[in-house]
Design an enzyme around this catalytic site. Structure first.
Site, short mmCIF file in Angstrom:
data_model
loop_
_atom_site.label_atom_id
_atom_site.label_comp_id
_atom_site.label_asym_id
_atom_site.label_seq_id
_atom_site.Cartn_x
_atom_site.Cartn_y
_atom_site.Cartn_z
N CYS A 87 3.82 -4.67 -7.22
CA CYS A 87 3.32 -3.49 -7.97
C CYS A 87 3.56 -2.21 -7.15
O CYS A 87 2.65 -1.98 -6.29
CB CYS A 87 2.39 -3.38 -8.67
SG CYS A 87 1.70 -1.76 -9.36
N CYS A 90 0.89 0.47 -7.31
CA CYS A 90 -0.09 0.06 -6.84
C CYS A 90 -0.40 0.39 -5.27
O CYS A 90 -1.35 0.55 -4.59
CB CYS A 90 -0.37 -1.38 -6.96
SG CYS A 90 -0.52 -1.97 -8.80
#
Length: 327
Positions: A87, A90
């Site tokens: 991700c 993230c």
């Protein structure tokens, strides 16, 4: 939270990890008071706190969730960062959350959960995308936001979380921070028996009994915030019992003017932690409807505001959006 069969039932807001809804507030206040007293005792004795005993950023797994998150949440708000290695957002949000956890010096604890390595927790929380950030306070799940956010917005959310934790649940962080002066937090007040009975009915899945019990409390105490919150949660849980997530969302997408479909979808959005989606859906539906239909949707939106709490910044934003649509 979304169980593995994609159906939402009476345990949806508590889930397999037994997130006690409102009941834990009184117990949490007592435990937090005991923890503060112990830190104050150590300070008076000249015992310095051991930083390793109060880690502010922790990696959590399915095996450690109960201890590291649910139990710890009785002393300090625990912010949960659902993340994944693949991700990209993230990689910006997670370091920011870690830095803020250190900066807040014990007023919150950050629990990091790798969604790939902890898929059962991911399913139980209904995580549909990362990053996703939630919190647990006194055993109660508090959805925060999903997706990347600016640091300014994250600070606002954390500040509001701390305020709600202190005012509504009596949970005052401070693990690893200097001990507070004895008596500073105020005395622990025992829970009202009528309110305790309502909480117990909610915990055992007796939604009808819980609703009636909360209503009884509100007859005597119309301004009881905890009873209002419990009633709103119990009514939400009863509405989503037996609903199939895929079916409801398909119906809502097929006909944006179908008021009942939009109401059901908004309920499921909220239970799944997608607070902004639930609010946005109903605000948009208010804008498309008139007369009794509009009033029905508006009142449901106000009920969902009660579930989240009037202090939440997402509620404030949605109230503004609703006012713009209405006027």
């Amino acid at each position: 939270m979304q169980p593995r069969n994609s159906r939402l039932n009476s345990s949806a807001l508590r889930g397999a990890v037994d997130l006690a809804a409102v009941k834990a507030a009184g117990e949490a206040a007592q435990k937090a008071e005991q923890a503060r007293a112990e830190r104050a005792r150590q300070a008076e004795a000249g015992i310095a706190p051991d930083p390793s005993a109060y880690p502010l950023v922790i990696d959590v797994t399915e095996d450690t969730f109960e201890t590291e998150v649910v139990q710890r949440s009785t002393e300090v708000p625990v912010v949960i960062d659902f993340w994944a290695e693949w991700c990209e957002p993230c990689k910006q949000l997670s370091p920011m959350l870690e830095r803020l956890a250190e900066e807040y010096a014990g007023r919150i604890v950050l629990a990091k959960i790798d969604v790939e390595a902890n898929q059962l927790l991911t399913q139980q929380f209904g995580i549909q995308g990362v990053p996703a950030v939630m919190a647990v306070v006194a055993g109660q799940l508090v959805p925060l936001f999903q997706g990347a956010e600016s640091e300014a917005n994250v600070r606002k959310v954390l500040d509001q979380l701390i305020l709600v934790a202190e005012q509504r649940f009596g949970v005052v962080g401070g693990a690893g921070a200097p001990a507070e002066a004895p008596g500073e937090a105020g005395p622990y007040l025992p829970e009202d028996p009528a309110l305790a009975a309502a909480h117990e009915a909610l915990d055992r899945g007796d939604l009808g009994g819980a609703i009636q019990a909360y209503q009884n409390v509100l007859v005597d105490e119309p301004g009881n915030t905890e009873a209002k919150l419990g009633l709103a949660q119990a009514e939400l849980l009863r509405r989503v019992e037996g609903l199939d997530l895929a079916t409801v969302r398909a119906a809502a997408a097929a006909d944006p003017k179908d008021v009942e479909a939009q109401l059901k979808a908004a309920d499921l959005d909220l239970v799944g932690g997608h607070v902004e989606d639930a609010f946005g859906r109903l605000v948009a539906t208010v804008g498309r409807t008139f007369g009794e239909d509009r009033d029905t949707v508006r009142l449901r939106l106000l009920e969902l505001f009660e579930v989240i709490g009037s202090e939440d910044p997402r509620v404030t934003a949605a109230r503004g959006a609703l006012a713009r649509v209405l006027f």
